[in-house]
Design a protein around this motif. Sequence first.
Motif, PDB file in Angstrom:
ATOM      1  N   LYS A 139       0.733  -1.285  -0.100  1.00 38.18           N
ATOM      2  CA  LYS A 139       0.058   0.005   0.066  1.00 38.18           C
ATOM      3  C   LYS A 139       0.732   1.311  -0.004  1.00 38.18           C
ATOM      4  O   LYS A 139       0.370   2.117   0.051  1.00 38.18           O
ATOM      5  N   GLY A 140       2.025   1.112  -0.043  1.00 37.58           N
ATOM      6  CA  GLY A 140       3.048   2.248  -0.261  1.00 37.58           C
ATOM      7  C   GLY A 140       4.153   2.235   0.896  1.00 37.58           C
ATOM      8  O   GLY A 140       3.937   1.262   1.912  1.00 37.58           O
ATOM      9  N   GLU A 141       4.705   3.315   1.273  1.00 36.30           N
ATOM     10  CA  GLU A 141       5.868   3.445   2.226  1.00 36.30           C
ATOM     11  C   GLU A 141       5.148   3.819   3.493  1.00 36.30           C
ATOM     12  O   GLU A 141       4.333   4.717   3.534  1.00 36.30           O
ATOM     13  N   CYS A 142       5.333   3.225   4.424  1.00 37.89           N
ATOM     14  CA  CYS A 142       4.924   3.542   5.917  1.00 37.89           C
ATOM     15  C   CYS A 142       6.147   3.522   7.040  1.00 37.89           C
ATOM     16  O   CYS A 142       7.255   2.954   6.603  1.00 37.89           O
ATOM     17  N   LEU A 143       5.953   4.283   8.000  1.00 36.43           N
ATOM     18  CA  LEU A 143       6.776   4.142   9.103  1.00 36.43           C
ATOM     19  C   LEU A 143       6.771   2.943   9.614  1.00 36.43           C
ATOM     20  O   LEU A 143       5.937   1.852   9.752  1.00 36.43           O
ATOM     21  N   ALA A 144       7.972   2.427  10.363  1.00 35.12           N
ATOM     22  CA  ALA A 144       8.219   1.265  10.964  1.00 35.12           C
ATOM     23  C   ALA A 144       9.172   1.440  12.177  1.00 35.12           C
ATOM     24  O   ALA A 144       9.949   2.279  12.156  1.00 35.12           O
ATOM     25  N   TYR A 145       8.923   0.457  13.161  1.00 36.20           N
ATOM     26  CA  TYR A 145       9.685   0.493  14.271  1.00 36.20           C
ATOM     27  C   TYR A 145      10.393  -0.993  14.482  1.00 36.20           C
ATOM     28  O   TYR A 145       9.524  -1.903  14.496  1.00 36.20           O
ATOM     29  N   GLN A 146      11.758  -1.119  14.309  1.00 32.95           N
ATOM     30  CA  GLN A 146      12.343  -2.566  14.535  1.00 32.95           C
ATOM     31  C   GLN A 146      13.109  -2.476  15.674  1.00 32.95           C
ATOM     32  O   GLN A 146      13.797  -1.792  15.792  1.00 32.95           O
ATOM     33  N   THR A 147      12.988  -3.827  16.388  1.00 35.30           N
ATOM     34  CA  THR A 147      13.612  -3.935  17.536  1.00 35.30           C
ATOM     35  C   THR A 147      13.828  -5.545  17.800  1.00 35.30           C
ATOM     36  O   THR A 147      13.359  -6.289  17.221  1.00 35.30           O
ATOM     37  N   THR A 148      14.777  -5.662  18.726  1.00 32.75           N
ATOM     38  CA  THR A 148      15.283  -7.184  19.027  1.00 32.75           C
ATOM     39  C   THR A 148      14.287  -7.294  20.612  1.00 32.75           C
ATOM     40  O   THR A 148      14.809  -6.557  21.551  1.00 32.75           O
ATOM     41  N   VAL A 149      13.597  -8.474  20.746  1.00 33.24           N
ATOM     42  CA  VAL A 149      12.943  -8.692  22.090  1.00 33.24           C
ATOM     43  C   VAL A 149      13.692  -9.740  22.449  1.00 33.24           C
ATOM     44  O   VAL A 149      13.890 -10.871  21.914  1.00 33.24           O
ATOM     45  N   PRO A 150      14.734  -9.674  23.879  1.00 30.21           N
ATOM     46  CA  PRO A 150      15.333 -10.781  24.105  1.00 30.21           C
ATOM     47  C   PRO A 150      14.477 -11.765  24.755  1.00 30.21           C
ATOM     48  O   PRO A 150      13.629 -11.757  25.285  1.00 30.21           O
ATOM     49  N   GLY A 151      14.977 -13.148  24.476  1.00 27.96           N
ATOM     50  CA  GLY A 151      14.111 -14.108  24.786  1.00 27.96           C
ATOM     51  C   GLY A 151      14.183 -14.515  26.284  1.00 27.96           C
ATOM     52  O   GLY A 151      15.307 -14.215  26.986  1.00 27.96           O
ATOM     53  N   LYS A 152      13.325 -15.074  26.993  1.00 29.38           N
ATOM     54  CA  LYS A 152      13.218 -15.316  28.241  1.00 29.38           C
ATOM     55  C   LYS A 152      14.121 -16.717  28.463  1.00 29.38           C
ATOM     56  O   LYS A 152      13.839 -17.642  27.735  1.00 29.38           O
ATOM     57  N   PRO A 153      14.647 -16.990  29.779  1.00 24.62           N
ATOM     58  CA  PRO A 153      15.187 -18.088  30.128  1.00 24.62           C
ATOM     59  C   PRO A 153      14.294 -19.254  30.357  1.00 24.62           C
ATOM     60  O   PRO A 153      13.099 -19.143  30.923  1.00 24.62           O
ATOM     61  N   ALA A 154      14.714 -20.479  29.900  1.00 22.30           N
ATOM     62  CA  ALA A 154      13.976 -21.529  30.005  1.00 22.30           C
ATOM     63  C   ALA A 154      13.344 -21.985  31.460  1.00 22.30           C
ATOM     64  O   ALA A 154      12.253 -22.312  31.778  1.00 22.30           O
ATOM     65  N   ALA A 155      14.261 -21.608  32.465  1.00 22.48           N
ATOM     66  CA  ALA A 155      14.000 -21.679  33.842  1.00 22.48           C
ATOM     67  C   ALA A 155      12.750 -21.003  34.318  1.00 22.48           C
ATOM     68  O   ALA A 155      12.086 -21.204  35.135  1.00 22.48           O
ATOM     69  N   GLU A 156      12.440 -19.885  33.527  1.00 21.06           N
ATOM     70  CA  GLU A 156      11.446 -19.111  33.776  1.00 21.06           C
ATOM     71  C   GLU A 156      10.122 -19.519  33.274  1.00 21.06           C
ATOM     72  O   GLU A 156       8.895 -19.479  33.806  1.00 21.06           O
TER      73      GLU A 156
END
Length: 552
Positions: free
Chosen positions: A114-131
Motif C-alpha cells: 500500500k506504499g511506504e509507511c513508518l516502522a519500528y524494528q527492535t530485538t526482544v530478548p528471549g526469556k530463560p527456560a527456567a522461567e
Amino acid sequence: MSDTRTLLVEIGTEELPPKALKTLSEALGDHLLEALKEARLADDGDARLYATPRRLAVKVANVRVGQPDQEVERKGPAVAAAFDADGKPTKAAEGFARSCGVSVDELGRVETPKGECLAYQTTVPGKPAAELIPELLDAAVKKLPIPKRMRWSDLDAEFVRPVHWLVLLHGSDVIDAEMLSVKSGRETYGHRFHAPGALTLASADDYPAPLGEKGFVTADFAERRNKIAAEARELARGADGQIVVEESLLDEVTSLVEWPVPLLGDFNPDYLDVPQEALISYMQDHQKYFPVVDTDGKLMPRFITVANIESKDPTVVVAGNERVLNARLSDARFFWDTDRKQTLESRVEKLDTILFHKKLGSVLDKVKRVQSIAAAVAQWIGADVDNTRRAALLAKADLVSDMVGEFPELQGIMGRYYAVNDGEADEVAQAIEEQYWPRFAGDNLPESGAGQALAIADKIDSLAGIFSTGELPTGTKDPYGLRRAALGLLRIIIEKRLPIDLRELLRKAGRPFENADSDAVLDYVLERLPAYYADEGLDTDTVNAVLSLKPG
C-alpha cells in the motif's frame, strides 16, 4: 541462548488408575512438547514417555536454555499521513513513536503493497527456560483428560491422585517450581517395597537408568509390557500351552506393576466343565490373570499372574492366587449349575421387567419386534423361518441369568450354552450367539441363516427405534452403539451377499414407532459406506457417485 539440554519431568503419585495410565502419559507428553515448541524452546522432535503406577514422566532432548532473541517489526501510519506539507510529524506519527517508546526520528521506513509507511524494528530478548517451563508444565497438567480431579490433605492442589514428588531437571540443573503441593527437585523414588528410598539424579540424561539399576522400577511402559508378554508366553510354553492375550488386559496389567514378575499357577481341573468363556472372564476381569490354553484353544487348568514384587518364596504368592481363583471359579460353577435349572423359554417373560428404552418399551417388547423383522428377513434370504423365530424369541433370555448378570459381556455366548442344554436346535443355539456379531471391526460375521436374519433384525430394530426417539448419535457420543450397528448391518448384507431390500426393511421396522423416519435411518446407514469401502481399497469418488443415486 542457543545451548540445549535434556528436560526431564517426573510427577510421583499414589497409584494411578490403571486403565487411564497410557492416556494420561501420552497426553502429558503431547501437551508439554507442544507448549515447548510454541514457546520456541524446542523444535520438531519427540518426547520420550515413561509411565508406571506411581509416576508420569516425560523426557525431551534438545530443549533450549532460553528463547532465541526475536526480531520484531511494527508498522505504523503511511508516510503520507505521518508528515504534513512542511515535513513536520503529524499526531499519527508522534502517537506511533510514543507507543514504541522512541522519538519519530528513530523510526524507520518500509515499503508495503500500500506504499511506504513508518516502522519500528527492535530485538526482544528471549526469556530463560527456567522461567518459562514451570508455567508450561502447569498448563500441560491442567489439560490432562482427568474426568474428576481429587484433593488431598488440607491442600488446594488437584490431580488424579495425591502427588508426593516432582522431578524437574534441565540438564543437571533443577528448575525451581512448586506445583501440585510439592517443590521440584532431583530426587525420584524406587519401588514401594524393594527400594522405597530416594534416588538422586545427577542430570536429566541419567533417567531412567537409576530406577532400573537400584530402584526395582522398569519406567518404560513398552519395555515393561514386552517383558510381561514374553515371560508369560515362556511360562505357558513350559506348561505345554499358550496364553490368551487381550491387548487391553496386557495394558492394564502393565499399568498395575512397576517390577513385573510373571508366575504360573494352577486351578482345580473340575471347574473345566463350566463353559470356558465364563472361566476366562473370571480370570481376566476379576483377577487380571492370563488364561492358558492348549494348541486347539481349549482352556487348561493353568493361569499366569503378574506379581509386582520379587518374593523370596514365589510359591507362597502362587498359592495365594490359586486360593483366590478357585473361590472365584466356585462362584462361576454355582451360577452355571443354577442357571441350567431353568430353561431359556421360562425366562422370556422376565424380560418385561427390563427397560430397553423409556419410549420403546421393555426388552420383551423389543424381542417381539425383532421376531417379526427376523422372520421377514429369513424369508428373503432363504433361511429357516421357524428356527429364526425361535432364536429371536430366546435371544435375550440369558440377560436374566445369573452368569450374564455377573458378566454382561457373555450375553449371547451363555445363551448358546443354555439353548444347547435345553435341547434347542443347533441352528437356534448358534443364532443366539451370532445375533451380536460382528461385535467390533474385523470380527466374524454370522454363519447360520437364522443367525444372519436375527443379527440384521436386532440391529435394524435398534436403529429404527432410537431414531424415532430423536436421540441421534453425535460426533462424540453414541450411547446406543448405532454406528457399530449400522456398519455391522452393512457388513453382513454385503459380505454375505444377501438379497435384502434395505429401504423396505427399514419401513417395516419403523411401523411400530410413532415418529419413525426410515429415510433418515437409511441415509445414516449409507453414510457408513465410504469408510467401509475405503478400508476395502475402493475409490471414494466411485462410492459417492453410487450413493448419489440413493441406493437401498
